[in-house]
Design an enzyme around this catalytic site. Structure first.
Site, PDB file in Angstrom:
ATOM      1  CB  SER A  15     -69.265  43.619  32.366  1.00 58.51           C
ATOM      2  OG  SER A  15     -68.588  44.766  33.283  1.00 58.51           O
ATOM      3  CG  LEU A  17     -70.543  47.172  26.618  1.00 57.43           C
ATOM      4  CD1 LEU A  17     -69.067  46.891  25.421  1.00 57.43           C
ATOM      5  CD2 LEU A  17     -70.431  48.741  27.305  1.00 57.43           C
ATOM      6  CB  ILE A  21     -79.479  43.347  24.585  1.00 64.11           C
ATOM      7  CG1 ILE A  21     -80.305  43.788  25.914  1.00 64.11           C
ATOM      8  CG2 ILE A  21     -80.434  43.744  23.713  1.00 64.11           C
ATOM      9  CD1 ILE A  21     -80.822  43.561  26.153  1.00 64.11           C
ATOM     10  CB  THR A 190     -62.336  53.638  17.499  1.00 67.65           C
ATOM     11  OG1 THR A 190     -60.619  54.512  17.249  1.00 67.65           O
ATOM     12  CG2 THR A 190     -63.184  54.498  17.077  1.00 67.65           C
ATOM     13  CB  THR A 193     -63.427  50.190  19.644  1.00 67.91           C
ATOM     14  OG1 THR A 193     -63.939  50.187  20.148  1.00 67.91           O
ATOM     15  CG2 THR A 193     -63.937  48.597  18.237  1.00 67.91           C
ATOM     16  CB  CYS A 383     -92.389  32.795  44.447  1.00 70.37           C
ATOM     17  SG  CYS A 383     -91.573  31.555  45.215  1.00 70.37           S
ATOM     18  CD  GLN A 387     -93.605  31.114  50.579  1.00 67.92           C
ATOM     19  OE1 GLN A 387     -92.785  31.377  51.027  1.00 67.92           O
ATOM     20  NE2 GLN A 387     -92.863  29.626  49.877  1.00 67.92           N
ATOM     21  CD  GLU A 407     -87.385  31.789  53.613  1.00 67.00           C
ATOM     22  OE1 GLU A 407     -88.802  31.554  52.862  1.00 67.00           O
ATOM     23  OE2 GLU A 407     -86.352  32.153  53.445  1.00 67.00           O
ATOM     24  NE  ARG A 464     -83.733  26.563  50.248  1.00 63.98           N
ATOM     25  CZ  ARG A 464     -83.228  24.623  48.856  1.00 63.98           C
ATOM     26  NH1 ARG A 464     -82.939  23.548  49.130  1.00 63.98           N
ATOM     27  NH2 ARG A 464     -81.844  25.103  48.469  1.00 63.98           N
ATOM     28  CG  HIS A 509     -90.886  32.640  40.170  1.00 66.44           C
ATOM     29  ND1 HIS A 509     -90.229  34.123  41.048  1.00 66.44           N
ATOM     30  CD2 HIS A 509     -90.590  31.254  41.121  1.00 66.44           C
ATOM     31  CE1 HIS A 509     -89.489  33.871  42.142  1.00 66.44           C
ATOM     32  NE2 HIS A 509     -89.969  32.371  41.932  1.00 66.44           N
ATOM     33  CD  GLU A 511     -91.199  35.924  38.273  1.00 65.72           C
ATOM     34  OE1 GLU A 511     -92.636  35.845  38.309  1.00 65.72           O
ATOM     35  OE2 GLU A 511     -89.886  35.444  39.047  1.00 65.72           O
TER      36      GLU A 511
HETATM   37  N1  GLN Z   1     -87.948  31.777  50.497  1.00 62.13           N
HETATM   38  C1  GLN Z   1     -89.167  31.416  49.816  1.00 62.13           C
HETATM   39  C2  GLN Z   1     -88.958  29.906  50.069  1.00 62.13           C
HETATM   40  O1  GLN Z   1     -88.062  29.202  49.615  1.00 62.13           O
HETATM   41  C3  GLN Z   1     -89.866  32.154  48.221  1.00 62.13           C
HETATM   42  C4  GLN Z   1     -88.534  31.665  47.064  1.00 62.13           C
HETATM   43  C5  GLN Z   1     -89.273  32.683  45.908  1.00 62.13           C
HETATM   44  O2  GLN Z   1     -89.661  34.042  46.406  1.00 62.13           O
HETATM   45  N2  GLN Z   1     -88.522  32.624  45.075  1.00 62.13           N
HETATM   46  O3  GLN Z   1     -90.403  29.021  49.539  1.00 62.13           O
END
Ligand code: GLN
Length: 533
Positions: A15, A17, A21, A190, A193, A383, A387, A407, A464, A509, A511
């Protein structure tokens, strides 16, 4: 183009590999020829989705715009192709079985005995074709998770066998294997493979193309040998040698005519070789960048390179577009204290405070947020990171020493981060967070606006808890501004300290939506701030 063509990508020998991509690279090359392409991942595990999986098990959990918690390979598909994937692009055995069992309970099978073949395989096949049928893609690439030989993979490989039989030239199998180098013998081998292909053949699947992953260049003899032993043409055996960046893989595949081989085998015209101009331009900038930007990632999964995959890719793309090389320093938040923070963060150009769940490592994130705020070091909180910025500000600027998130401390009197109203009654953990893309309106007088050049944005969420609006006025009075607000729910999505160089936290997020050709504006401006002296 007529009927949708189906390409399956399977893996053998080991796995990790890089099937994701490879699938993305094939997708990229076909897309560059003007075809409408999508990629999906079928994972043989029983979980309904990876949302409840620990990052130690499965790396980052990626989130699609429609709010599906997905395998991280979908992130590669989006970054390479610039497409948006959805829930339909990621299927697991759990979902296949759940759907079959639900149908059985409804009585849809009219008294039949439900079996792996045909019921489970039919459900797999239905899902393979779902996107092709619905959106008329020219190509649907299906990556099969796991390795040939796994018990869990069998129903998927059986489905591929059936589909290849049904679809003829419209279905094709690319098998990715590994060619190890035995240092003592100084030889590339080989045999693994050959065994892996025999295993596939014993299940009735003849691979059409074999991609050999290796750490060393393979000579023509090796490829000839694999072709001979595995029933594939020599031109259909290509090598994929380790490269300095994954974004070079499509070019290496194009050099070996992988896309042309696919088109030829599927009976499609070859046409002109695409230029891939902007892609090459990106790689050129990446290779020629000399100066280094150093970013510290403060998180609790620092020993795992996959846990923050999309953040790493977004940072590296942004560094390239700022003509810098990216150097990442992982900082274990559990070990970060007021005593060692200077040593860990003093020399870096910027700090990312990572997302996460739960108490472990949280105090270190507060330490980082305080240090960078007091030292005016560019800081990006994502996220949970955002916070933490808010909690640290409440503790050390507003003077609420016990400020926290519900939390981490259910009873805190200063719950600057609180549980969202609609989350209070939820007991099931899977797929129940605030997930997927939500709208956000940005205050025009903000650093965030300078980055986006837009008031209306949409970003993906997975949390959450939320910023508690009862504290908004007090935060703003003391210098932390709430500059991004959800127009429907009034939730605070972005905070920043305007007086600092770059101190921004996002509840969402960013990203997840940074791609090679469209890097994310917040990452671009964060890196820009980090390199400006
Ligand atoms: N634990 C936090 C929440 O639930 C942040 C979640 C996160 O960073 N994706 O709000």
């Amino acid at each position: 183009m007529g009927e949708t063509k189906y390409i399956f990508v399977t893996g053998g020998v080991a796995s990790s590999l890089g099937k994701g991509i490879m699938s993305s690279s094939i997708g990229k090359l076909l897309q560059a020829r003007g075809y409408k392409v999508t990629i999906q991942k079928f994972d043989p595990y029983i979980n309904i989705d990876p949302g409840t999986l620990n990052p130690y098990e499965h790396g980052e959990c990626y989130v699609t715009v429609d709010g599906h918690e997905a395998d991280l390979d979908l992130g590669h598909y989006e970054r390479f192709l610039g497409i948006q994937t959805t829930k339909a692009n990621n299927i697991t055995t759990g979902r296949i079985y759940k759907s079959v069992i639900d149908k059985e309970r409804r009585g849809d099978y009219l008294g039949k005995t439900i079996q792996v073949i045909p019921h489970i395989t039919d459900e797999i096949k239905r899902n393979v074709k779902l996107l092709g049928n619905k959106y008329k893609f020219d190509f649907v690439i299906t990556e099969i998770g796991g390795t040939v030989g796994d018990i869990e993979s069998l129903p998927y490989l059986e489905s591929i066998r059936q589909l290849k039989w049904e679809l003829g030239r419209d279905a094709l199998c690319v098998h990715l294997t590994y060619v190890p180098f035995l240092a003592a013998a100084k030889e590339l081998k080989t045999k693994p493979t050959q065994h892996s292909v025999k295993e596939l053949q014993s299940l009735g699947v003849q691979p059409d193309i074999i991609v050999l992953r290796a750490e060393h260049e393979l000579n023509a003899n090796i490829r000839k040998k694999v072709a001979l032993f595995c029933n594939v043409e020599e031109s259909a055996v290509v090598q994929s040698v380790d490269l300095s960046t994954i974004y070079e893989v499509p070019l290496k595949m194009q050099e070996q005519g992988l896309d042309e081989t696919i088109l030829r085998k599927m009976g499609l015209p070859i046409g002109e070789k695409p230029e891939l101009g902007p892609w090459k331009e990106f790689l050129k900038r990446r290779v020629s960048a000399k100066e280094v930007v150093t970013i510290a990632l403060v998180g609790k999964y620092v020993e795992l390179q996959d846990a923050y995959k999309s953040i790493l890719e977004s940072l590296s793309q942004a560094a390239t577009y700022n003509d810098h090389k990216l150097k990442i320093e992982y900082v274990q938040s559990e070990a970060l204290t007021n005593e060692n923070v200077e040593e860990k963060l003093g020399h870096v150009d910027g700090v990312v405070i990572c997302p996460g769940f739960g108490q472990r490592g949280i105090e270190g994130k507060f330490v980082a947020a305080k240090y960078t705020r007091e030292h005016n070091k560019p800081t990006f909180g994502i996220c949970l990171g955002m916070q933490c910025m808010a909690i640290e500000f409440a503790r050390n600027v507003l003077g609420y020493a016990d400020a926290n998130s519900r939390e981490m401390d259910e009873k805190t009197p200063h719950n600057v981060i609180d549980i969202m109203e609609e989350q209070k009654s939820i007991t099931n953990m899977g797929g129940t967070m605030r997930l997927g893309a939500y709208e956000c309106i940005i205050n025009k007088n903000s650093k965030t606006f300078e980055a986006y050049h837009s008031e209306h944005i949409q970003e993906r969420h997975r949390h959450r808890y939320e910023f508690n609006n009862e504290y908004k006025a007090e935060f703003e009075k003391h210098g932390m501004a709430c500059v991004g607000i959800n127009p429907e729910s009034d939730l605070v999505e972005i905070i920043e300290i305007p007086a600092l160089k770059w101190y921004i936290g996002t509840q969402f997020h960013p990203e997840y939506s940074s791609t090679v050709l469209h890097p994310h504006p917040l990452f671009l401006s964060f890196i820009k701030a980090a390199i400006s002296k």
